[in-house]
Design a protein around this motif. Structure first.
Motif, PDB file in Angstrom:
ATOM      1  N   ASN A 257     -25.581   8.684 -21.026  1.00  0.00           N
ATOM      2  CA  ASN A 257     -26.117   7.988 -22.207  1.00  0.00           C
ATOM      3  C   ASN A 257     -25.386   8.326 -23.504  1.00  0.00           C
ATOM      4  O   ASN A 257     -25.819   7.911 -24.583  1.00  0.00           O
ATOM      5  CB  ASN A 257     -27.617   8.270 -22.392  1.00  0.00           C
ATOM      6  N   VAL A 258     -24.284   9.058 -23.413  1.00  0.00           N
ATOM      7  CA  VAL A 258     -23.494   9.361 -24.611  1.00  0.00           C
ATOM      8  C   VAL A 258     -22.862   8.087 -25.157  1.00  0.00           C
ATOM      9  O   VAL A 258     -22.697   7.925 -26.374  1.00  0.00           O
ATOM     10  CB  VAL A 258     -22.408  10.418 -24.302  1.00  0.00           C
ATOM     11  N   GLU A 259     -22.538   7.143 -24.242  1.00  0.00           N
ATOM     12  CA  GLU A 259     -21.899   5.882 -24.642  1.00  0.00           C
ATOM     13  C   GLU A 259     -22.749   5.117 -25.653  1.00  0.00           C
ATOM     14  O   GLU A 259     -22.210   4.354 -26.468  1.00  0.00           O
ATOM     15  CB  GLU A 259     -21.664   5.016 -23.393  1.00  0.00           C
ATOM     16  N   LYS A 260     -24.061   5.300 -25.622  1.00  0.00           N
ATOM     17  CA  LYS A 260     -24.949   4.618 -26.570  1.00  0.00           C
ATOM     18  C   LYS A 260     -24.782   5.170 -27.983  1.00  0.00           C
ATOM     19  O   LYS A 260     -25.139   4.514 -28.960  1.00  0.00           O
ATOM     20  CB  LYS A 260     -26.410   4.776 -26.139  1.00  0.00           C
ATOM     21  N   GLU A 261     -24.242   6.380 -28.081  1.00  0.00           N
ATOM     22  CA  GLU A 261     -24.096   7.044 -29.372  1.00  0.00           C
ATOM     23  C   GLU A 261     -22.641   7.062 -29.855  1.00  0.00           C
ATOM     24  O   GLU A 261     -22.366   6.879 -31.042  1.00  0.00           O
ATOM     25  CB  GLU A 261     -24.613   8.479 -29.261  1.00  0.00           C
ATOM     26  N   VAL A 262     -21.736   7.291 -28.928  1.00  0.00           N
ATOM     27  CA  VAL A 262     -20.298   7.366 -29.251  1.00  0.00           C
ATOM     28  C   VAL A 262     -19.517   6.723 -28.118  1.00  0.00           C
ATOM     29  O   VAL A 262     -19.819   6.963 -26.941  1.00  0.00           O
ATOM     30  CB  VAL A 262     -19.822   8.837 -29.413  1.00  0.00           C
TER      31      VAL A 262
END
Length: 319
Positions: A257-262
């Protein structure tokens, strides 16, 4: 008698000596000659590919603007300026326009040396000003979420974990990572990673962190001895491709879920490496040696944004 000793004027000589017939050189023919020159000169394949791509882009744009390309000497500075306006009107990125301008200027400097043109039409045309920004970086928590995502009980997971940790702890570029050989990783002493295929052609040595040394040693044991010497390989034992690395990073960006932030990419790891080093107070020249930046301009931006000197200075004078 004095007149007989005087040199005959250039104007008179020009009427007596027939001029050599000058043949026009078309843009595409000279482009091929220029690319051949770049190859013989020893420029990297990526640099030659860059010139090839940008010159083809210039050719298409000038063709659309109905600029004659039958003779490179006919190209005028006004044509270049009109091309820039055309690119801006079509919402092309400033960085893309500037890259094409650099290629065009270098190409016409070549034409000038070969005497195909009397003047470089890009002369006096300045690069467009662009906003200097630094792309997003990972926080330490985001970085750990990414590193925790692979299943290290499987070969692919261990490999991907080693790849991401190498990006995070070495700060290298995607091409540099994919070109690493087994022999470039030295485990003697504290360990080191030798970057041989650097962008600026200057090889560099990066000491390994304890964590990276442990992980790379475990990965190399699992990798085993193969016919090729690429450090990172696919399940078919072929050298891993840049596209595969990008896809795997996106996969872990999604699962963590890092892709949702960066946006998760090789360069995000590299930017994070630079930011963390600056925040830790690493000397700028040491950081330049670690990252292989050809100049300090980009690294100075990291210092301006992430340097701790602002926090340390803001209270001074109020004590």
């Amino acid at each position: 008698m004095a007149r007989r000793k005087a040199a005959i004027s250039t104007k008179v000589l020009n009427t007596l000596v027939p001029k050599k017939e000058e043949k026009s050189k078309d843009f595409q023919t000279v482009s091929k000659e220029f690319l051949r020159h770049c190859t013989i000169k020893g420029l990297s394949p990526d640099t030659v590919k860059f010139y090839d791509k940008e010159l083809k882009g210039l050719f298409r744009a000038f063709h659309e603007l109905e600029v004659s390309l039958a003779d490179v000497n006919a190209m005028q500075t006004e044509d270049v300026e009109n091309w820039i306006k055309y690119m801006l009107k079509n919402n092309r990125a400033v960085s893309s326009i500037n890259a094409r301008m650099r290629a065009g200027r270098t190409f016409f400097n070549f034409c000038l040396k070969k005497e195909y043109v009397e003047k470089n039409p890009f002369e006096g045309v300045h690069q467009l000003k662009k906003r200097h920004t630094i792309g997003a970086t990972f926080t330490k928590k985001q970085l750990e979420r990414l590193l925790s995502a692979p299943d290290i009980t499987q070969f692919v997971g261990l490999r991907d974990f080693a790849i991401m940790l190498t990006f995070a702890h070495v700060g290298l570029r995607l091409k540099e990572l994919c070109s690493l050989k087994v022999q470039d990783v030295i485990f003697n002493g504290n360990g080191e990673v030798n970057i041989q295929q650097a962008k600026n052609r200057y090889a560099r040595r990066i000491p390994m962190t304890k964590r990276l040394k442990t992980v790379l040693k475990a990965y190399c044991e699992e990798r085993g001895i193969l016919e090729n010497d690429a450090l990172f390989v696919s399940v078919e034992d072929d050298p891993i491709s840049p596209r595969t690395v990008q896809e795997r990073l996106k996969h872990y960006g999604h699962t963590s879920n890092v892709e949702k932030e960066v946006a998760v990419s090789p360069h995000a790891f590299r930017r994070t490496f630079c930011r963390l080093k600056v925040e830790a107070g690493v000397n700028l020249f040491v950081l330049q040696r670690l990252t292989g930046h050809s100049d300090l301009e980009m690294l100075q931006r990291y210092v301006q944004i992430y340097g701790k000197d602002l926090e340390q200075a803001i209270e001074k004078g109020f004590e």
